[in-house]
Design a protein around this motif. Structure first.
Motif, PDB file in Angstrom:
ATOM      1  N   ALA A  21      -3.199  -2.894   2.285  1.00 60.57           N
ATOM      2  CA  ALA A  21      -3.761  -4.213   1.989  1.00 60.57           C
ATOM      3  C   ALA A  21      -2.671  -5.258   1.766  1.00 60.57           C
ATOM      4  O   ALA A  21      -2.803  -6.406   2.207  1.00 60.57           O
ATOM      5  CB  ALA A  21      -4.673  -4.136   0.761  1.00 60.57           C
ATOM      6  N   LEU A  22      -1.590  -4.877   1.089  1.00 57.76           N
ATOM      7  CA  LEU A  22      -0.520  -5.835   0.819  1.00 57.76           C
ATOM      8  C   LEU A  22       0.140  -6.301   2.113  1.00 57.76           C
ATOM      9  O   LEU A  22       0.506  -7.481   2.240  1.00 57.76           O
ATOM     10  CB  LEU A  22       0.527  -5.223  -0.115  1.00 57.76           C
ATOM     11  CG  LEU A  22       0.121  -5.074  -1.580  1.00 57.76           C
ATOM     12  CD1 LEU A  22       1.232  -4.403  -2.368  1.00 57.76           C
ATOM     13  CD2 LEU A  22      -0.208  -6.439  -2.192  1.00 57.76           C
ATOM     14  N   TYR A  23       0.305  -5.389   3.059  1.00 57.56           N
ATOM     15  CA  TYR A  23       0.909  -5.782   4.334  1.00 57.56           C
ATOM     16  C   TYR A  23      -0.016  -6.724   5.100  1.00 57.56           C
ATOM     17  O   TYR A  23       0.435  -7.708   5.695  1.00 57.56           O
ATOM     18  CB  TYR A  23       1.213  -4.538   5.178  1.00 57.56           C
ATOM     19  CG  TYR A  23       1.992  -4.853   6.440  1.00 57.56           C
ATOM     20  CD1 TYR A  23       3.355  -5.141   6.380  1.00 57.56           C
ATOM     21  CD2 TYR A  23       1.363  -4.880   7.673  1.00 57.56           C
ATOM     22  CE1 TYR A  23       4.069  -5.429   7.523  1.00 57.56           C
ATOM     23  CE2 TYR A  23       2.071  -5.168   8.828  1.00 57.56           C
ATOM     24  CZ  TYR A  23       3.424  -5.447   8.751  1.00 57.56           C
ATOM     25  OH  TYR A  23       4.118  -5.747   9.891  1.00 57.56           O
ATOM     26  N   ARG A  24      -1.326  -6.431   5.071  1.00 59.27           N
ATOM     27  CA  ARG A  24      -2.283  -7.331   5.729  1.00 59.27           C
ATOM     28  C   ARG A  24      -2.226  -8.714   5.107  1.00 59.27           C
ATOM     29  O   ARG A  24      -2.211  -9.729   5.820  1.00 59.27           O
ATOM     30  CB  ARG A  24      -3.716  -6.777   5.619  1.00 59.27           C
ATOM     31  CG  ARG A  24      -3.961  -5.489   6.361  1.00 59.27           C
ATOM     32  CD  ARG A  24      -5.455  -5.239   6.574  1.00 59.27           C
ATOM     33  NE  ARG A  24      -6.251  -5.324   5.364  1.00 59.27           N
ATOM     34  CZ  ARG A  24      -6.493  -4.300   4.555  1.00 59.27           C
ATOM     35  NH1 ARG A  24      -5.956  -3.111   4.815  1.00 59.27           N
ATOM     36  NH2 ARG A  24      -7.260  -4.446   3.490  1.00 59.27           N
ATOM     37  N   ILE A  37      -2.155 -20.743  15.267  1.00 55.03           N
ATOM     38  CA  ILE A  37      -2.508 -19.341  15.057  1.00 55.03           C
ATOM     39  C   ILE A  37      -3.495 -19.257  13.906  1.00 55.03           C
ATOM     40  O   ILE A  37      -3.282 -19.857  12.850  1.00 55.03           O
ATOM     41  CB  ILE A  37      -1.269 -18.479  14.762  1.00 55.03           C
ATOM     42  CG1 ILE A  37      -0.352 -18.429  15.982  1.00 55.03           C
ATOM     43  CG2 ILE A  37      -1.682 -17.063  14.360  1.00 55.03           C
ATOM     44  CD1 ILE A  37       0.918 -17.634  15.768  1.00 55.03           C
ATOM     45  N   GLU A  38      -4.560 -18.519  14.099  1.00 55.89           N
ATOM     46  CA  GLU A  38      -5.628 -18.442  13.103  1.00 55.89           C
ATOM     47  C   GLU A  38      -6.063 -16.991  12.906  1.00 55.89           C
ATOM     48  O   GLU A  38      -6.432 -16.312  13.871  1.00 55.89           O
ATOM     49  CB  GLU A  38      -6.803 -19.284  13.601  1.00 55.89           C
ATOM     50  CG  GLU A  38      -7.992 -19.314  12.684  1.00 55.89           C
ATOM     51  CD  GLU A  38      -9.081 -20.216  13.258  1.00 55.89           C
ATOM     52  OE1 GLU A  38      -9.859 -20.748  12.456  1.00 55.89           O
ATOM     53  OE2 GLU A  38      -9.155 -20.371  14.488  1.00 55.89           O
ATOM     54  N   VAL A  39      -5.974 -16.491  11.698  1.00 57.84           N
ATOM     55  CA  VAL A  39      -6.429 -15.137  11.385  1.00 57.84           C
ATOM     56  C   VAL A  39      -7.945 -15.168  11.213  1.00 57.84           C
ATOM     57  O   VAL A  39      -8.460 -15.847  10.327  1.00 57.84           O
ATOM     58  CB  VAL A  39      -5.755 -14.595  10.117  1.00 57.84           C
ATOM     59  CG1 VAL A  39      -6.286 -13.203   9.785  1.00 57.84           C
ATOM     60  CG2 VAL A  39      -4.233 -14.551  10.295  1.00 57.84           C
ATOM     61  N   VAL A  40      -8.652 -14.433  12.061  1.00 58.06           N
ATOM     62  CA  VAL A  40     -10.120 -14.472  12.033  1.00 58.06           C
ATOM     63  C   VAL A  40     -10.737 -13.206  11.458  1.00 58.06           C
ATOM     64  O   VAL A  40     -11.948 -13.117  11.294  1.00 58.06           O
ATOM     65  CB  VAL A  40     -10.690 -14.731  13.444  1.00 58.06           C
ATOM     66  CG1 VAL A  40     -10.266 -16.099  13.942  1.00 58.06           C
ATOM     67  CG2 VAL A  40     -10.269 -13.639  14.421  1.00 58.06           C
ATOM     68  N   GLY A  41      -9.914 -12.204  11.145  1.00 58.18           N
ATOM     69  CA  GLY A  41     -10.463 -10.985  10.576  1.00 58.18           C
ATOM     70  C   GLY A  41      -9.374 -10.001  10.230  1.00 58.18           C
ATOM     71  O   GLY A  41      -8.209 -10.182  10.591  1.00 58.18           O
ATOM     72  N   GLU A  42      -9.753  -8.956   9.510  1.00 64.82           N
ATOM     73  CA  GLU A  42      -8.813  -7.892   9.168  1.00 64.82           C
ATOM     74  C   GLU A  42      -9.571  -6.572   9.105  1.00 64.82           C
ATOM     75  O   GLU A  42     -10.795  -6.535   8.945  1.00 64.82           O
ATOM     76  CB  GLU A  42      -8.118  -8.170   7.837  1.00 64.82           C
ATOM     77  CG  GLU A  42      -9.040  -8.168   6.633  1.00 64.82           C
ATOM     78  CD  GLU A  42      -8.256  -8.302   5.332  1.00 64.82           C
ATOM     79  OE1 GLU A  42      -8.398  -7.392   4.493  1.00 64.82           O
ATOM     80  OE2 GLU A  42      -7.533  -9.295   5.170  1.00 64.82           O
ATOM     81  N   ALA A  43      -8.828  -5.479   9.265  1.00 68.28           N
ATOM     82  CA  ALA A  43      -9.421  -4.145   9.213  1.00 68.28           C
ATOM     83  C   ALA A  43      -8.403  -3.185   8.626  1.00 68.28           C
ATOM     84  O   ALA A  43      -7.193  -3.384   8.761  1.00 68.28           O
ATOM     85  CB  ALA A  43      -9.846  -3.699  10.610  1.00 68.28           C
ATOM     86  N   ALA A  44      -8.902  -2.125   7.968  1.00 68.53           N
ATOM     87  CA  ALA A  44      -8.035  -1.178   7.279  1.00 68.53           C
ATOM     88  C   ALA A  44      -7.828   0.126   8.043  1.00 68.53           C
ATOM     89  O   ALA A  44      -7.027   0.954   7.630  1.00 68.53           O
ATOM     90  CB  ALA A  44      -8.592  -0.859   5.893  1.00 68.53           C
ATOM     91  N   ASP A  45      -8.548   0.312   9.158  1.00 65.90           N
ATOM     92  CA  ASP A  45      -8.366   1.511   9.971  1.00 65.90           C
ATOM     93  C   ASP A  45      -8.916   1.264  11.367  1.00 65.90           C
ATOM     94  O   ASP A  45      -9.472   0.201  11.656  1.00 65.90           O
ATOM     95  CB  ASP A  45      -9.035   2.737   9.328  1.00 65.90           C
ATOM     96  CG  ASP A  45     -10.519   2.542   9.089  1.00 65.90           C
ATOM     97  OD1 ASP A  45     -11.236   2.134  10.023  1.00 65.90           O
ATOM     98  OD2 ASP A  45     -10.973   2.794   7.955  1.00 65.90           O
TER      99      ASP A  45
END
Length: 232
Positions: A21-24, A37-45
């Motif tokens: 999570a910290l790296y994300r 540049i726009e971050v539109v989402g994240e995932a953990a796996d």
């Protein structure tokens, strides 16, 4: 788990996939300062990555190689099938070349070590979005060594039996050979006296003919099938 709603059709939409999570959060903070540049989402796996890719339709995916439940390379294969427009940049803390080769075969468009400066990640996102391949210098050397190894040893074996090899033009073969040597589009254009846009069009045609996902994968295939010799 969408993070930012799109504010401009000109922005490069990015999905961040990493089990830490910290790296994300760190990547999200860094990329949040970058114009366009726009971050539109994240995932953990990898499982969440496929779901988020289908939901957010990102332009570029930053994907960790090693994750629980489903790893990045397996997720890369699935995303290439379900969201073929997304360009995938694999991130890893290991310089294990076997991961690099598997990522290439899975259809990844780039491969970077996590210890690169933050500005290189942003530059990589922009490069991938505009059709470039991206491999960190250390990993590029290993990839070219693999090409050399294939070139030295594959002459002892015939091309894959029963496989109809697509016909490439002389110009396409010349471009693919330079790709195998690690050249960038602008370098290929300068070598062959054609525009960078023309190089991109040729590479797109090569990928269509070979039914490959990335230029690196196409170059490795061409060496194996003895279409080119990168050292000649």
């Amino acid at each position: 788990m969408s993070i930012v709603q799109a504010t401009s059709s000109e922005c490069i939409r990015v999905l961040i996939v990493d089990d830490h999570a910290l790296y994300r959060r760190g990547l999200q903070t860094i990329l949040g300062t970058e114009d366009g540049i726009e971050v539109v989402g994240e995932a953990a796996d990898g499982i969440e990555a496929v779901e988020q890719a289908e939901e957010t339709l990102p332009d570029v995916i930053l994907m960790d190689v090693s994750m629980p439940r489903r790893g990045g390379i397996e997720a890369c294969r699935a995303i290439r099938q379900r969201v073929p427009s997304a360009r995938i940049l694999m991130l890893t803390s290991s310089d294990d070349e076997s991961h690099l080769f598997e990522a290439v075969r899975a259809g990844a468009h780039g491969y970077l070590l996590k210890d690169v400066p933050p500005e290189e990640v942003a530059a990589g996102i922009r490069g991938l979005h505009h059709g470039h391949a991206l491999v960190s210098p250390m990993m590029a050397a290993k990839l070219l060594n693999e090409f050399a190894h294939l070139s030295e040893h594959e002459h002892l074996a015939a091309p894959t039996p029963g496989l109809e090899v697509p016909r490439l033009t002389k110009r396409e073969l010349d471009i693919l050979k330079l790709v195998a040597q690690g050249r960038l589009n602008r370098e290929i254009g300068g070598e062959l006296y054609i525009s960078e846009n023309t190089v991109r069009n040729h590479i797109r045609n090569i990928l269509d003919k070979l039914q490959m996902h990335s230029r690196m994968e196409a170059a490795m295939y061409a060496v194996r099938q003895r279409l080119i010799d990168p050292d000649a």
